[in-house]
Scaffold this active site. Structure first.
Site, PDB file in Angstrom:
ATOM      1  N   ARG A   1     -12.087  59.219 159.401  1.00  0.00           N
ATOM      2  CA  ARG A   1     -12.544  58.722 160.723  1.00  0.00           C
ATOM      3  C   ARG A   1     -13.801  59.465 161.165  1.00  0.00           C
ATOM      4  O   ARG A   1     -14.703  58.873 161.755  1.00  0.00           O
ATOM      5  CB  ARG A   1     -11.417  58.889 161.754  1.00  0.00           C
TER       6      ARG A   1
ATOM      7  N   ARG B   1       0.329  59.785 166.334  1.00  0.00           N
ATOM      8  CA  ARG B   1      -0.286  58.543 165.857  1.00  0.00           C
ATOM      9  C   ARG B   1      -0.346  58.522 164.330  1.00  0.00           C
ATOM     10  O   ARG B   1      -0.607  59.546 163.702  1.00  0.00           O
ATOM     11  CB  ARG B   1      -1.715  58.422 166.424  1.00  0.00           C
TER      12      ARG B   1
ATOM     13  N   ARG C   1     -18.921  50.547 168.539  1.00  0.00           N
ATOM     14  CA  ARG C   1     -18.643  51.567 167.544  1.00  0.00           C
ATOM     15  C   ARG C   1     -19.722  51.574 166.460  1.00  0.00           C
ATOM     16  O   ARG C   1     -19.673  52.372 165.553  1.00  0.00           O
ATOM     17  CB  ARG C   1     -17.322  51.175 166.935  1.00  0.00           C
TER      18      ARG C   1
ATOM     19  N   LYS D   1     -12.291  61.245 174.758  1.00  0.00           N
ATOM     20  CA  LYS D   1     -12.700  60.039 175.491  1.00  0.00           C
ATOM     21  C   LYS D   1     -11.525  59.455 176.291  1.00  0.00           C
ATOM     22  O   LYS D   1     -11.646  59.173 177.473  1.00  0.00           O
ATOM     23  CB  LYS D   1     -13.219  58.964 174.520  1.00  0.00           C
TER      24      LYS D   1
ATOM     25  N   ARG E   1      -2.318  66.454 169.021  1.00  0.00           N
ATOM     26  CA  ARG E   1      -2.191  65.320 169.958  1.00  0.00           C
ATOM     27  C   ARG E   1      -0.806  64.687 169.881  1.00  0.00           C
ATOM     28  O   ARG E   1      -0.244  64.477 168.810  1.00  0.00           O
ATOM     29  CB  ARG E   1      -3.238  64.263 169.637  1.00  0.00           C
TER      30      ARG E   1
HETATM   31  P1  AP5 Z   1      -8.198  62.138 173.141  1.00  0.00           P
HETATM   32  O1  AP5 Z   1      -8.604  61.956 174.561  1.00  0.00           O
HETATM   33  O2  AP5 Z   1      -6.975  61.434 172.683  1.00  0.00           O
HETATM   34  O3  AP5 Z   1      -9.452  61.833 172.178  1.00  0.00           O
HETATM   35  P2  AP5 Z   1     -10.225  60.471 171.915  1.00  0.00           P
HETATM   36  O4  AP5 Z   1     -11.672  60.780 171.916  1.00  0.00           O
HETATM   37  O5  AP5 Z   1      -9.753  59.368 172.831  1.00  0.00           O
HETATM   38  O6  AP5 Z   1      -9.753  60.252 170.410  1.00  0.00           O
HETATM   39  P3  AP5 Z   1      -9.238  59.018 169.577  1.00  0.00           P
HETATM   40  O7  AP5 Z   1      -8.699  59.607 168.296  1.00  0.00           O
HETATM   41  O8  AP5 Z   1      -8.303  58.127 170.353  1.00  0.00           O
HETATM   42  O9  AP5 Z   1     -10.564  58.292 169.283  1.00  0.00           O
HETATM   43  P4  AP5 Z   1     -10.850  57.414 168.121  1.00  0.00           P
HETATM   44  O10 AP5 Z   1     -12.192  56.980 168.539  1.00  0.00           O
HETATM   45  O11 AP5 Z   1     -10.723  57.931 166.764  1.00  0.00           O
HETATM   46  O12 AP5 Z   1      -9.621  56.392 168.149  1.00  0.00           O
HETATM   47  P5  AP5 Z   1      -9.449  54.933 168.733  1.00  0.00           P
HETATM   48  O13 AP5 Z   1      -8.112  54.861 169.324  1.00  0.00           O
HETATM   49  O14 AP5 Z   1     -10.639  54.529 169.531  1.00  0.00           O
HETATM   50  O15 AP5 Z   1      -8.074  63.724 172.864  1.00  0.00           O
HETATM   51  C1  AP5 Z   1      -7.601  64.220 171.628  1.00  0.00           C
HETATM   52  C2  AP5 Z   1      -6.666  65.413 171.860  1.00  0.00           C
HETATM   53  O16 AP5 Z   1      -7.408  66.505 172.431  1.00  0.00           O
HETATM   54  C3  AP5 Z   1      -5.519  65.124 172.836  1.00  0.00           C
HETATM   55  O17 AP5 Z   1      -4.373  65.781 172.383  1.00  0.00           O
HETATM   56  C4  AP5 Z   1      -5.988  65.726 174.185  1.00  0.00           C
HETATM   57  O18 AP5 Z   1      -4.918  66.177 174.965  1.00  0.00           O
HETATM   58  C5  AP5 Z   1      -6.877  66.887 173.715  1.00  0.00           C
HETATM   59  N1  AP5 Z   1      -8.033  67.109 174.587  1.00  0.00           N
HETATM   60  C6  AP5 Z   1      -8.818  66.151 175.136  1.00  0.00           C
HETATM   61  N2  AP5 Z   1      -9.805  66.696 175.865  1.00  0.00           N
HETATM   62  C7  AP5 Z   1      -9.651  68.054 175.763  1.00  0.00           C
HETATM   63  C8  AP5 Z   1     -10.368  69.169 176.285  1.00  0.00           C
HETATM   64  N3  AP5 Z   1     -11.455  69.009 177.057  1.00  0.00           N
HETATM   65  N4  AP5 Z   1      -9.933  70.404 175.983  1.00  0.00           N
HETATM   66  C9  AP5 Z   1      -8.848  70.565 175.196  1.00  0.00           C
HETATM   67  N5  AP5 Z   1      -8.116  69.570 174.670  1.00  0.00           N
HETATM   68  C10 AP5 Z   1      -8.511  68.306 174.956  1.00  0.00           C
HETATM   69  O19 AP5 Z   1      -9.527  54.071 167.387  1.00  0.00           O
HETATM   70  C11 AP5 Z   1      -8.492  54.105 166.427  1.00  0.00           C
HETATM   71  C12 AP5 Z   1      -8.830  53.121 165.317  1.00  0.00           C
HETATM   72  O20 AP5 Z   1      -8.938  51.770 165.846  1.00  0.00           O
HETATM   73  C13 AP5 Z   1     -10.177  53.363 164.619  1.00  0.00           C
HETATM   74  O21 AP5 Z   1     -10.072  54.310 163.576  1.00  0.00           O
HETATM   75  C14 AP5 Z   1     -10.495  51.938 164.098  1.00  0.00           C
HETATM   76  O22 AP5 Z   1      -9.738  51.639 162.955  1.00  0.00           O
HETATM   77  C15 AP5 Z   1      -9.999  51.053 165.232  1.00  0.00           C
HETATM   78  N6  AP5 Z   1     -11.045  50.764 166.240  1.00  0.00           N
HETATM   79  C16 AP5 Z   1     -11.059  51.146 167.546  1.00  0.00           C
HETATM   80  N7  AP5 Z   1     -12.155  50.679 168.176  1.00  0.00           N
HETATM   81  C17 AP5 Z   1     -12.860  49.997 167.235  1.00  0.00           C
HETATM   82  C18 AP5 Z   1     -14.096  49.277 167.268  1.00  0.00           C
HETATM   83  N8  AP5 Z   1     -14.847  49.193 168.372  1.00  0.00           N
HETATM   84  N9  AP5 Z   1     -14.531  48.706 166.124  1.00  0.00           N
HETATM   85  C19 AP5 Z   1     -13.812  48.772 164.978  1.00  0.00           C
HETATM   86  N10 AP5 Z   1     -12.620  49.437 164.886  1.00  0.00           N
HETATM   87  C20 AP5 Z   1     -12.156  50.036 166.006  1.00  0.00           C
END
Ligand code: AP5
Length: 210
Positions: free
Chosen positions: A169, A158, A90, A14, A125
């Site tokens: 997660r 991270r 979420r 994402k 990552r």
């Molecule tokens: P990347 O683009 O970083 O993936 P992502 O989907 O953004 O993953 P996240 O881990 O950031 O999502 P998340 O939803 O768990 O975390 P968030 O920060 O929102 O890609 C991943 C890797 O793959 C990278 O190395 C990239 O280079 C590679 N890649 C990408 N696309 C590719 C492709 N097509 N082919 C090959 N490789 C590829 O949340 C973190 C924490 O915050 C949560 O656990 C929670 O505690 C809190 N939080 C966040 N939002 C909320 C909410 N709305 N409500 C409650 N808690 C929340």
């Protein structure tokens, strides 16, 4: 202003897709709930202090805490802008909060990646703590190992990217976030893109779908 919601498991891409699209078109604004929260944790704000323990365990932070942050960003975004909203809502309660805000949702795009691929994506990552650029050691490596191409800072892993927390997660994603797929499908807003092809392909498919 209108909103495109990015749905998908942790590590589905994402943030990578949203950042790539926003850097190519100034009318697209990437808003990541995770980045907002990590920023608050780094600054040690009251919201950050409250969020930290939830994030380290891979649990969702309280709805009201993240909703306040999103409300502020929505309120300050005006004009001919499409917000790429990454990580919010979420769960169904957060989707209800977004509706109450009256935020105009144009579409919801699910980046579909099976769980088997997620661990590898997250294990490789690397992120820049300074400019937030994202990398993958195999799929999207920086030019110099461990160094951000954009700003030269040392890349980091991270805290919540260890295999145990990733399992938690993913469980949270399936239990709490996946119901949003049917919720938005029933409203006719859902589009699905295959997230298993390369970053450029996924970004192009996403742009078409949104
Ligand atoms: P990347 O683009 O970083 O993936 P992502 O989907 O953004 O993953 P996240 O881990 O950031 O999502 P998340 O939803 O768990 O975390 P968030 O920060 O929102 O890609 C991943 C890797 O793959 C990278 O190395 C990239 O280079 C590679 N890649 C990408 N696309 C590719 C492709 N097509 N082919 C090959 N490789 C590829 O949340 C973190 C924490 O915050 C949560 O656990 C929670 O505690 C809190 N939080 C966040 N939002 C909320 C909410 N709305 N409500 C409650 N808690 C929340």
């Amino acid at each position: 202003m209108n909103i495109v919601i990015l749905l998908g498991a942790p590590g589905s891409g994402k943030g990578t897709v949203a950042a790539a699209l926003a850097s190519a078109d100034e009318r697209l604004k990437h808003v990541s709930s995770g980045d907002l929260l990590r920023g608050a944790v780094a600054k040690g704000t009251p919201a950050g202090v409250e969020a930290k323990a939830f994030m380290e365990r891979g649990q969702l932070v309280p709805d009201a805490l993240i909703a306040r942050m999103i409300k502020d960003v929505v309120a300050e975004t005006e004009g001919d802008v499409t917000m790429l909203l990454d990580g919010f809502p979420r769960n169904l309660a957060q989707a209800g909060i977004l509706e109450e805000m009256g935020a105009p949702v144009r579409s919801v795009v699910l980046i579909d990646v099976p769980d088997e691929i997620i661990q590898d994506r997250i294990a490789g990552r690397r992120t820049c703590p300074k400019c937030k650029a994202g990398y993958h050691v195999k799929n999207l490596p920086p030019k110099v190992e461990g160094v951000c191409d954009r700003c030269g800072a040392a890349l980091e892993i991270r805290k919540d990217d260890n295999p145990e927390t990733v399992k938690d997660r993913l469980a949270v994603y399936h239990a709490d976030t996946e119901p949003l797929v049917e919720f938005y499908r029933s409203k006719g807003l859902l589009r699905v893109v295959d997230g298993t092809t390369g970053v450029e392909n996924v970004a192009a498919a996403f742009l078409k779908a949104m």
